[in-house]
Write an enzyme that holds these catalytic residues in place. Structure first.
Site, PDB file in Angstrom:
ATOM      1  N   HIS A 114       0.852  -1.189   0.000  1.00  0.00           N
ATOM      2  CA  HIS A 114       0.000   0.000   0.000  1.00  0.00           C
ATOM      3  C   HIS A 114       0.895   1.247   0.000  1.00  0.00           C
ATOM      4  O   HIS A 114       2.016   1.219   0.526  1.00  0.00           O
ATOM      5  CB  HIS A 114      -0.853  -0.040   1.278  1.00  0.00           C
ATOM      6  CG  HIS A 114      -1.893   1.031   1.352  1.00  0.00           C
ATOM      7  ND1 HIS A 114      -1.595   2.315   1.728  1.00  0.00           N
ATOM      8  CD2 HIS A 114      -3.235   1.007   1.116  1.00  0.00           C
ATOM      9  CE1 HIS A 114      -2.707   3.031   1.720  1.00  0.00           C
ATOM     10  NE2 HIS A 114      -3.714   2.264   1.352  1.00  0.00           N
ATOM     11  N   ASP A 191       2.827  -3.795   8.238  1.00  0.00           N
ATOM     12  CA  ASP A 191       1.589  -3.056   8.008  1.00  0.00           C
ATOM     13  C   ASP A 191       0.449  -4.043   8.257  1.00  0.00           C
ATOM     14  O   ASP A 191       0.225  -4.954   7.461  1.00  0.00           O
ATOM     15  CB  ASP A 191       1.603  -2.529   6.566  1.00  0.00           C
ATOM     16  CG  ASP A 191       0.237  -2.067   6.079  1.00  0.00           C
ATOM     17  OD1 ASP A 191      -0.733  -2.120   6.869  1.00  0.00           O
ATOM     18  OD2 ASP A 191       0.142  -1.666   4.908  1.00  0.00           O
ATOM     19  N   GLN A 194      -4.672  -4.815   6.989  1.00  0.00           N
ATOM     20  CA  GLN A 194      -5.602  -5.813   6.452  1.00  0.00           C
ATOM     21  C   GLN A 194      -5.509  -7.160   7.182  1.00  0.00           C
ATOM     22  O   GLN A 194      -6.200  -8.103   6.822  1.00  0.00           O
ATOM     23  CB  GLN A 194      -5.345  -6.033   4.950  1.00  0.00           C
ATOM     24  CG  GLN A 194      -5.476  -4.792   4.096  1.00  0.00           C
ATOM     25  CD  GLN A 194      -6.901  -4.249   4.037  1.00  0.00           C
ATOM     26  OE1 GLN A 194      -7.865  -4.950   4.370  1.00  0.00           O
ATOM     27  NE2 GLN A 194      -7.045  -3.007   3.636  1.00  0.00           N
ATOM     28  N   LYS A 217     -10.891  -0.177  10.287  1.00  0.00           N
ATOM     29  CA  LYS A 217     -11.000  -1.384   9.466  1.00  0.00           C
ATOM     30  C   LYS A 217     -11.335  -2.609  10.325  1.00  0.00           C
ATOM     31  O   LYS A 217     -11.392  -3.728   9.827  1.00  0.00           O
ATOM     32  CB  LYS A 217      -9.687  -1.620   8.709  1.00  0.00           C
ATOM     33  CG  LYS A 217      -9.394  -0.563   7.630  1.00  0.00           C
ATOM     34  CD  LYS A 217      -8.192  -0.952   6.827  1.00  0.00           C
ATOM     35  CE  LYS A 217      -7.550   0.198   6.072  1.00  0.00           C
ATOM     36  NZ  LYS A 217      -8.355   0.704   4.952  1.00  0.00           N
ATOM     37  N   CYS A 355      -4.816   2.039  -3.950  1.00  0.00           N
ATOM     38  CA  CYS A 355      -3.652   2.681  -3.310  1.00  0.00           C
ATOM     39  C   CYS A 355      -2.385   1.850  -3.467  1.00  0.00           C
ATOM     40  O   CYS A 355      -1.446   1.997  -2.702  1.00  0.00           O
ATOM     41  CB  CYS A 355      -3.883   2.971  -1.832  1.00  0.00           C
ATOM     42  SG  CYS A 355      -5.160   4.167  -1.555  1.00  0.00           S
TER      43      CYS A 355
END
Lengths: 400, 144
Positions: A114, A191, A194, A217, A355
């Site tokens: 991302h 990261d 997700q 999220k 993104c």
């Protein structure tokens, strides 16, 4: 599962929301937590000696403990509240890596990251002359340890990866990667935008040095996120913000003393409603069970893939990924036209490059439609999606 | 204009776009416009000589509206001056903004007469002219 807890469905009974990679609906308990803060104990945190302020302090600091448990960190001092994943990653890069790394040190990322795990590194490259290099992906666009080994050099100091990528949706073998990285004095930055909302996170078991994720999220409010770092590194973070809430004392003689962690890295009045909302979201997820949610998403994904494969003019780009993300196109139809077509039936999917502007070099297409699933999605919703997509011949009759 | 006819014209311009290819040659001015609210991404190549649009091409990925509108625009501007193209653009914008306009001047552009009802699609419909304007600005700054 648990659809009755989400007021969005009560207010939009026909809505099929399949864009959970972008943001998620909020259960009533999260909204109530925010409402209670503004109606029962509005006060600033870490400031007052009166009951409602102490109540806010208690809940605010308890959230740190709730987050600690949720990701299995050693100490709640390792949990810093931020604005979100992007904010957390920027703090990692500009509060720590800017001082830790030297010219010509190498940082490994992939072309499937991302923007938030790419651009801070690119900026640091411009600023201090580090080298950002790409780990080659395999034929399924996945990261493997063998491919990492191919690009690691004695100058490699950091591997920065999404645990789950937001387009391809592959789950990276982080435990294996950090084991190898640490043997070679390489730091591991993750990261988790997700992954944390969808699967069990264990920063000790995976031996993660830095982790970033967002509240919105994972059923929480927008504008709140978490930065986790091992304490020995967090101690070295140079604050990006100075002011209220992070200092113990300062004199006109310029004698300054800053607070201990974690407050030293949380200058200014915090996003208190966000923190309390996040607390409620995590407690809610834990009550259901994050592993159960992950398994349910797997089941939905397999069901969706099976349905999509029955439609002859649809290409799925990530059939073998193990997350709740499915990317596809109707052949020869621009992704945005497809998402507009689906919108006509109240089906929300994301069209675009998500993104992740470099991933086109990997999967060979610039724009795709992305379905990203969560606990409240159902097979009936996917049936409707598949039924509409089967009838895609009439796309132009619908959108034009 | 009948709805089916409009749709067919848009689809035809989409599937068989006019002058859709990259033209990376020195005498072509290139401009790109990203539509910030969506993912349309068009490169426009315009050759201006002696104040006339001598030739023009486009390339890129875009939705049905942007692709067809670019195709229709190119059919209508080659051989014209930038001022004539702007006059056409102004008439087209009047239609998109639901102002009084002269449909006899708009030819195939009339297929977008209902697009004003979908504000998010209007952006797609004006993208080609926005990009064209960029090439004019570059030409004008180079030929002051």
């Amino acid at each position: 599962m648990n659809r009755e807890d989400f007021l969005m469905y009560k207010n939009n009974p026909n809505l099929i929301y399949l864009d959970n990679g972008a943001t998620t609906f909020k259960p009533k308990c999260v909204i109530d937590a925010i409402l209670e803060y503004y109606t029962k104990y509005t006060a600033n945190s870490h400031r007052g000696d009166y009951d409602i302020s102490l109540k806010v302090d208690e809940l605010y600091e308890d959230t740190r403990e709730v987050v600690r448990k949720f990701i299995n960190a050693k100490s709640s001092k390792e949990i810093i509240f931020t604005k979100g994943t992007t904010d957390s990653l920027n703090i990692i890069v500009f509060s720590f890596m800017r001082y830790y790394l030297q010219k010509d040190d190498e940082v490994l990322i992939t072309k499937a990251e991302h923007a938030s795990n790419v651009l801070p590194w690119f900026e640091l490259e411009k600023e201090i002359g580090i080298k950002v290099k790409f780990i080659p992906l395999n034929e399924n666009h996945e990261v493997t340890l063998d491919n990492i080994k191919k690009v690691v050099t004695p100058r490699t100091k950091v591997i920065s990866l999404a645990y789950v990528t937001n387009v391809i949706g592959d789950i990276r073998p982080i435990k294996e990667i950090s084991n190898y990285a640490h043997q070679n004095n390489i730091l591991v930055c993750i990261d988790g935008a997700q992954s944390v909302p969808h699967m069990k996170t264990d920063v000790i078991d995976d031996d993660i040095d830095f982790l970033a994720f967002s509240g919105h999220k994972m059923l929480g409010p927008t504008g709140i996120g978490v930065l986790y770092a091992k304490l020995k590194y967090l101690e070295l973070f140079k604050p990006l913000l100075y002011g209220g809430g992070m200092n113990s004392r300062f004199e006109s003689t310029k004698e300054i003393e800053y607070k201990e962690l974690p407050l030293r890295l949380e200058a200014g009045t915090s996003n208190i409603e966000g923190v309390l909302g996040l607390r409620s979201a995590i407690l809610y997820l834990e009550k259901i069970g994050i592993t159960k949610i992950h398994e349910y998403e797997q089941e939905l994904r397999a069901y969706l893939i099976k349905g999509l494969k029955e439609i002859p003019n649809i290409t799925v780009y990530n059939e073998f990924s193990k997350s709740g993300i499915v990317v596809f196109n109707i052949n020869d139809i621009f992704a945005e036209d497809t998402s507009r077509f689906l919108n006509h039936y109240h089906i929300c999917v994301r069209a675009g490059n998500h993104c992740t502007k470099m991933v086109k070099e990997e999967i060979g297409v610039k724009n795709t439609c992305r379905v990203s699933l969560y606990l409240y999605n159902t097979k009936e919703e996917l049936d409707k999606l598949i039924e509409v997509l089967k009838d895609n011949k009439k796309i132009f009759d619908v959108i034009l | 204009m009948d709805n089916n006819f409009k749709r067919e014209l848009i689809i035809d311009n989409c599937r068989n776009p006019f002058h859709k290819k990259s033209m990376n040659e020195d005498d072509f001015i290139k401009a790109n416009t990203h539509n910030e609210s969506c993912i349309d991404n068009i490169d426009l190549y315009v050759k201006l000589k002696d104040g006339i649009i001598e030739d023009a091409y486009f390339d890129g990925e875009a939705c049905a509206i942007t692709t067809s509108a670019t195709s229709i625009m190119l059919k209508n501007i080659i051989g014209k001056t930038p001022e004539e193209a702007r006059t056409l653009m102004n008439e087209y914008y009047k239609m998109l903004n639901e102002e009084n306009y002269d449909s006899s001047k708009l030819g195939e552009f009339n297929v977008y007469q209902d697009i004003s009802k979908q504000p998010n699609r209007k952006k797609c419909a004006i993208l080609p002219f926005q990009t064209l304007e960029k090439t004019f600005k570059i030409y004008e700054s180079e030929n002051k």
